[in-house]
Design a protein around this motif. Structure first.
Motif, PDB file in Angstrom:
ATOM      1  N   UNK A   5       6.363  13.880  -9.270  1.00  0.00           N
ATOM      2  CA  UNK A   5       7.190  14.645  -8.332  1.00  0.00           C
ATOM      3  C   UNK A   5       7.270  16.108  -8.775  1.00  0.00           C
ATOM      4  N   UNK A   6       7.406  16.338 -10.067  1.00  0.00           N
ATOM      5  CA  UNK A   6       7.397  17.713 -10.596  1.00  0.00           C
ATOM      6  C   UNK A   6       6.056  18.381 -10.301  1.00  0.00           C
ATOM      7  N   UNK A   7       4.980  17.614 -10.462  1.00  0.00           N
ATOM      8  CA  UNK A   7       3.641  18.144 -10.190  1.00  0.00           C
ATOM      9  C   UNK A   7       3.519  18.515  -8.712  1.00  0.00           C
ATOM     10  N   UNK A   8       4.049  17.686  -7.817  1.00  0.00           N
ATOM     11  CA  UNK A   8       4.043  17.991  -6.392  1.00  0.00           C
ATOM     12  C   UNK A   8       4.738  19.328  -6.138  1.00  0.00           C
ATOM     13  N   UNK A   9       5.876  19.550  -6.758  1.00  0.00           N
ATOM     14  CA  UNK A   9       6.602  20.813  -6.572  1.00  0.00           C
ATOM     15  C   UNK A   9       5.784  22.000  -7.093  1.00  0.00           C
ATOM     16  N   UNK A  18      -2.342  26.671   1.668  1.00  0.00           N
ATOM     17  CA  UNK A  18      -2.666  25.325   2.142  1.00  0.00           C
ATOM     18  C   UNK A  18      -1.385  24.688   2.652  1.00  0.00           C
ATOM     19  N   UNK A  19      -1.461  24.117   3.840  1.00  0.00           N
ATOM     20  CA  UNK A  19      -0.321  23.400   4.401  1.00  0.00           C
ATOM     21  C   UNK A  19      -0.441  21.938   3.969  1.00  0.00           C
ATOM     22  N   UNK A  20       0.569  21.446   3.249  1.00  0.00           N
ATOM     23  CA  UNK A  20       0.552  20.062   2.779  1.00  0.00           C
ATOM     24  C   UNK A  20       1.597  19.231   3.505  1.00  0.00           C
ATOM     25  N   UNK A  21       1.233  17.992   3.786  1.00  0.00           N
ATOM     26  CA  UNK A  21       2.166  16.981   4.270  1.00  0.00           C
ATOM     27  C   UNK A  21       2.181  15.886   3.224  1.00  0.00           C
ATOM     28  N   UNK A  22       3.357  15.613   2.693  1.00  0.00           N
ATOM     29  CA  UNK A  22       3.480  14.547   1.694  1.00  0.00           C
ATOM     30  C   UNK A  22       3.499  13.217   2.427  1.00  0.00           C
ATOM     31  N   UNK A  23       2.598  12.323   2.029  1.00  0.00           N
ATOM     32  CA  UNK A  23       2.460  11.027   2.675  1.00  0.00           C
ATOM     33  C   UNK A  23       3.226   9.986   1.871  1.00  0.00           C
ATOM     34  N   UNK A  24       4.334   9.537   2.420  1.00  0.00           N
ATOM     35  CA  UNK A  24       5.139   8.489   1.794  1.00  0.00           C
ATOM     36  C   UNK A  24       4.827   7.203   2.540  1.00  0.00           C
ATOM     37  N   UNK A  25       3.735   6.560   2.164  1.00  0.00           N
ATOM     38  CA  UNK A  25       3.248   5.431   2.934  1.00  0.00           C
ATOM     39  C   UNK A  25       3.366   4.139   2.134  1.00  0.00           C
ATOM     40  N   UNK A  26       4.296   3.296   2.527  1.00  0.00           N
ATOM     41  CA  UNK A  26       4.475   2.022   1.842  1.00  0.00           C
ATOM     42  C   UNK A  26       3.712   0.887   2.527  1.00  0.00           C
ATOM     43  N   UNK A  27       3.138   1.146   3.696  1.00  0.00           N
ATOM     44  CA  UNK A  27       2.448   0.077   4.410  1.00  0.00           C
ATOM     45  C   UNK A  27       0.941   0.082   4.140  1.00  0.00           C
ATOM     46  N   UNK A  28       0.383   1.201   3.778  1.00  0.00           N
ATOM     47  CA  UNK A  28      -1.052   1.284   3.489  1.00  0.00           C
ATOM     48  C   UNK A  28      -1.228   1.707   2.031  1.00  0.00           C
ATOM     49  N   UNK A  29      -1.241   0.715   1.152  1.00  0.00           N
ATOM     50  CA  UNK A  29      -1.352   0.996  -0.275  1.00  0.00           C
ATOM     51  C   UNK A  29      -2.632   1.769  -0.580  1.00  0.00           C
ATOM     52  N   UNK A  30      -2.541   2.698  -1.501  1.00  0.00           N
ATOM     53  CA  UNK A  30      -3.703   3.472  -1.913  1.00  0.00           C
ATOM     54  C   UNK A  30      -3.870   4.778  -1.168  1.00  0.00           C
TER      55      UNK A  30
END
Length: 127
Positions: A5-9, A18-30
């Motif tokens: 999480x620190x690395x993400x910040x 670069x425009x980033x969207x953080x993907x919090x995906x619990x249904x598609x592992x990986x």
């Protein structure tokens, strides 16, 4: 705060073109951590990894994702500073190299290293 999480910040703060969207995906592992879009109208995914050793821990699902999607996928690895080493090191790998990265860790040559070089690499995709 967890190291990834620190690395993400850190990435969000330093990769301003670069425009980033953080993907919090619990249904598609990986699924990688980030969907990126640069000024060249180029989409890519970015998996963030933090390690204290030369080993890069990737789940079987993460490996599978990159094997199935070898292009426009990347893994950004942060090697945390340890005793005798003052600074963190950052390496960028292409998704197509995921099997070698899982096997060899940071002994595998990265496509670039250093925060600025990795940022520049991703900013120029699709140019």
């Amino acid at each position: 705060m967890k190291p990834e999480r620190k690395f993400w910040h850190e990435v969000k703060k330093n990769f301003k073109n670069i425009s980033f969207t953080r993907l919090e995906n619990l249904s598609a592992f990986g699924t990688p951590d980030l969907l990126g879009y640069n000024n060249n109208c180029h989409f890519f995914t970015l998996e963030l990894k933090v390690t204290r050793s030369k080993k890069v821990r990737l789940s079987p699902h993460q490996i599978s994702f990159h094997v199935r999607h070898p292009l426009n996928t990347f893994i950004l690895v942060k090697l945390l500073a340890s005793r005798g080493k003052k600074l963190d090191e950052i390496y960028l790998y292409e998704g197509k190299d995921v099997l070698e990265l899982a096997a060899r860790g940071l002994s595998l040559d990265a496509c670039c290293s250093g925060l600025d070089a990795c940022r520049s690499w991703l900013e120029t995709l699709g140019a």
